[in-house]
Design an enzyme around this catalytic site. Structure first.
Site, PDB file in Angstrom:
ATOM      1  N   ALA A 124       0.871  -1.176   0.000  1.00 39.44           N
ATOM      2  CA  ALA A 124       0.000   0.000   0.000  1.00 39.44           C
ATOM      3  C   ALA A 124       0.906   1.223   0.000  1.00 39.44           C
ATOM      4  O   ALA A 124       2.072   1.141   0.404  1.00 39.44           O
ATOM      5  CB  ALA A 124      -0.869  -0.010   1.248  1.00 39.44           C
ATOM      6  N   GLU A 129       4.514  -5.457   7.327  1.00 35.94           N
ATOM      7  CA  GLU A 129       3.723  -4.423   8.023  1.00 35.94           C
ATOM      8  C   GLU A 129       4.144  -4.177   9.467  1.00 35.94           C
ATOM      9  O   GLU A 129       4.107  -3.044   9.936  1.00 35.94           O
ATOM     10  CB  GLU A 129       2.226  -4.795   7.995  1.00 35.94           C
ATOM     11  CG  GLU A 129       1.540  -4.529   6.656  1.00 35.94           C
ATOM     12  CD  GLU A 129       1.681  -5.658   5.659  1.00 35.94           C
ATOM     13  OE1 GLU A 129       2.490  -6.590   5.891  1.00 35.94           O
ATOM     14  OE2 GLU A 129       0.971  -5.622   4.644  1.00 35.94           O
TER      15      GLU A 129
HETATM   16  N1  COA Z   1       4.573   3.158  -0.494  1.00 35.55           N
HETATM   17  C1  COA Z   1       4.962   4.336  -0.987  1.00 35.55           C
HETATM   18  N2  COA Z   1       6.113   4.503  -1.665  1.00 35.55           N
HETATM   19  C2  COA Z   1       6.889   3.432  -1.836  1.00 35.55           C
HETATM   20  C3  COA Z   1       6.545   2.167  -1.348  1.00 35.55           C
HETATM   21  C4  COA Z   1       5.325   2.057  -0.650  1.00 35.55           C
HETATM   22  N3  COA Z   1       4.900   0.877  -0.173  1.00 35.55           N
HETATM   23  N4  COA Z   1       7.531   1.297  -1.660  1.00 35.55           N
HETATM   24  C5  COA Z   1       8.458   1.991  -2.333  1.00 35.55           C
HETATM   25  N5  COA Z   1       8.074   3.293  -2.445  1.00 35.55           N
HETATM   26  C6  COA Z   1       8.784   4.394  -3.118  1.00 35.55           C
HETATM   27  C7  COA Z   1       9.962   4.883  -2.289  1.00 35.55           C
HETATM   28  O1  COA Z   1       9.534   5.789  -1.301  1.00 35.55           O
HETATM   29  C8  COA Z   1      10.798   5.528  -3.357  1.00 35.55           C
HETATM   30  O2  COA Z   1      10.223   6.777  -3.689  1.00 35.55           O
HETATM   31  P1  COA Z   1      11.150   8.083  -3.907  1.00 35.55           P
HETATM   32  O3  COA Z   1      12.065   7.715  -5.038  1.00 35.55           O
HETATM   33  O4  COA Z   1      10.183   9.153  -4.247  1.00 35.55           O
HETATM   34  O5  COA Z   1      11.895   8.269  -2.614  1.00 35.55           O
HETATM   35  C9  COA Z   1      10.588   4.623  -4.566  1.00 35.55           C
HETATM   36  O6  COA Z   1       9.355   3.917  -4.316  1.00 35.55           O
HETATM   37  C10 COA Z   1      11.678   3.594  -4.754  1.00 35.55           C
HETATM   38  O7  COA Z   1      11.817   2.851  -3.561  1.00 35.55           O
HETATM   39  P2  COA Z   1      13.198   2.699  -2.727  1.00 35.55           P
HETATM   40  O8  COA Z   1      12.866   2.433  -1.316  1.00 35.55           O
HETATM   41  O9  COA Z   1      14.076   3.865  -3.021  1.00 35.55           O
HETATM   42  O10 COA Z   1      13.819   1.412  -3.420  1.00 35.55           O
HETATM   43  P3  COA Z   1      14.864   0.391  -2.772  1.00 35.55           P
HETATM   44  O11 COA Z   1      15.343  -0.459  -3.882  1.00 35.55           O
HETATM   45  O12 COA Z   1      15.852   1.096  -1.931  1.00 35.55           O
HETATM   46  O13 COA Z   1      13.979  -0.531  -1.764  1.00 35.55           O
HETATM   47  C11 COA Z   1      12.035  -1.797  -1.104  1.00 35.55           C
HETATM   48  C12 COA Z   1      12.950  -1.353  -2.271  1.00 35.55           C
HETATM   49  C13 COA Z   1      10.859  -2.528  -1.723  1.00 35.55           C
HETATM   50  C14 COA Z   1      12.805  -2.754  -0.192  1.00 35.55           C
HETATM   51  C15 COA Z   1      11.556  -0.568  -0.311  1.00 35.55           C
HETATM   52  O14 COA Z   1      11.027   0.381  -1.227  1.00 35.55           O
HETATM   53  C16 COA Z   1      10.510  -0.856   0.723  1.00 35.55           C
HETATM   54  O15 COA Z   1      10.807  -1.393   1.772  1.00 35.55           O
HETATM   55  N6  COA Z   1       9.241  -0.464   0.446  1.00 35.55           N
HETATM   56  C17 COA Z   1       8.168  -0.547   1.393  1.00 35.55           C
HETATM   57  C18 COA Z   1       7.661  -1.966   1.472  1.00 35.55           C
HETATM   58  C19 COA Z   1       6.583  -2.076   2.539  1.00 35.55           C
HETATM   59  O16 COA Z   1       6.816  -1.896   3.715  1.00 35.55           O
HETATM   60  N7  COA Z   1       5.373  -2.400   2.091  1.00 35.55           N
HETATM   61  C20 COA Z   1       4.271  -2.623   2.965  1.00 35.55           C
HETATM   62  C21 COA Z   1       3.425  -1.419   3.059  1.00 35.55           C
HETATM   63  S1  COA Z   1       2.092  -1.668   4.206  1.00 35.55           S
END
Ligand code: COA
Length: 262
Positions: free
Chosen positions: A68, A137
């Site tokens: 999300a 989460e």
């Molecule tokens: N919601 C909003 N934005 C998100 C997102 C999410 N669930 N997951 C990734 N993004 C965004 C990041 O904020 C970033 O945006 P920005 O470039 O404007 O800063 C962009 O997507 C790229 O993500 P980034 O974190 O820079 O990539 P990464 O390769 O370093 O890491 C993940 C990848 C998937 C490990 C990491 O993005 C992550 O942990 N995401 C959240 C996953 C999560 O907790 N999901 C459950 C939500 S309830």
């Protein structure tokens, strides 16, 4: 008519609707608008008889759906949090699970939180070997709210579901296959071909019987009904369908069935 919208790309190929969640700069995370658009595309496709199955995938090489949209819910109240979950269940997750046509998740990268929950709501999962899956989460101080606490245990068993949810660990495609979360593992290049291989089988079968099979399989996971009773009723009803007459006639006449979905 199937529309492409801001965050959803749609394309019909050989009777299969391919939906691409298209917010790659945010790793295809599900904001409110994406959920609405996905719902609308699925509603439209349900009425199109030439669409026999649906594939859902994520844009880009990195993510299926990274959850999300965290930025969007960062300041939500208790009531808004409840609404977020309930709206998601109604518009996407339960909606997909109970959809009348098979939906395959082509998990082409990160499937985290709502992304894994989306894949789990689909009927079949094909996962590429670079994918990482998890329900992180609790790292954010919330719990999975789009069916993850229920569907993960159904797919991988309660013990592994507990472990994945309370540790927030991601698992690899190989582990997902081992635990029953992935039906198949392919390379990223081959993932859609593998999905089409499955949908080509679906497309030649009775849409009416497939719709009923989805309903009855799901009945087995609904505590308020007896799945066996539902099966008996629905099995009986299939004898009254045009597809049953066609399927049996085609078999006896040694020809290929031409199902009309009636
Ligand atoms: N919601 C909003 N934005 C998100 C997102 C999410 N669930 N997951 C990734 N993004 C965004 C990041 O904020 C970033 O945006 P920005 O470039 O404007 O800063 C962009 O997507 C790229 O993500 P980034 O974190 O820079 O990539 P990464 O390769 O370093 O890491 C993940 C990848 C998937 C490990 C990491 O993005 C992550 O942990 N995401 C959240 C996953 C999560 O907790 N999901 C459950 C939500 S309830």
């Amino acid at each position: 008519m199937i529309m492409t919208t801001e965050y959803i790309l749609s394309e019909v190929k050989n009777g299969v609707l391919v939906i691409t969640i298209n917010r790659p700069d945010k790793l295809n995370s599900l904001n409110r608008q994406t959920i609405e658009e996905l719902h609308e595309v699925l509603v439209d496709a349900e009425n199109e008889s030439e669409i026999k199955a649906v594939i859902i995938t994520g844009a880009g090489q990195k993510a299926f759906v990274a959850g999300a949209d965290i930025a969007e819910f960062a300041n939500y109240s208790v009531e808004q949090g409840r609404q977020l979950s309930s709206n998601g269940h109604f518009k996407i997750f339960n909606f997909i699970e109970n959809y009348s046509k098979p939906i395959i998740a082509a998990v082409n990268g990160f499937a985290l939180g709502g992304g894994l929950e989306l894949a789990m709501a689909c009927h079949i999962r094909v996962v590429s070997d670079n994918a990482k899956m998890g329900l992180p989460e609790v790292s954010l101080g919330v719990i999975p709210g789009y069916g993850g606490t229920q569907r993960l245990a159904q797919l991988v068993g309660k013990g592994k579901a507990f472990e994945m949810i309370v540790t927030a660990d991601m698992i690899t495609a190989t582990d997902a296959y081992k635990w029953g979360l992935a039906n198949y593992v392919t390379t990223q290049e081959e993932i859609l071909n593998k999905c089409f291989e499955i949908t080509s089988k679906i497309a030649s079968k009775s849409p009416t019987a497939i719709k009923t099979a989805i309903k009855v399989i799901n009945a087995g996971y609904n505590n308020s009904v007896n799945g066996y009773e539902v099966e008996i009723e629905e099995f009986g009803k299939s004898f009254g369908t045009g597809d049953f007459k066609e399927g049996v006639s085609a078999f006896l006449e040694k020809r290929k069935a031409d199902f009309k979905g009636n």
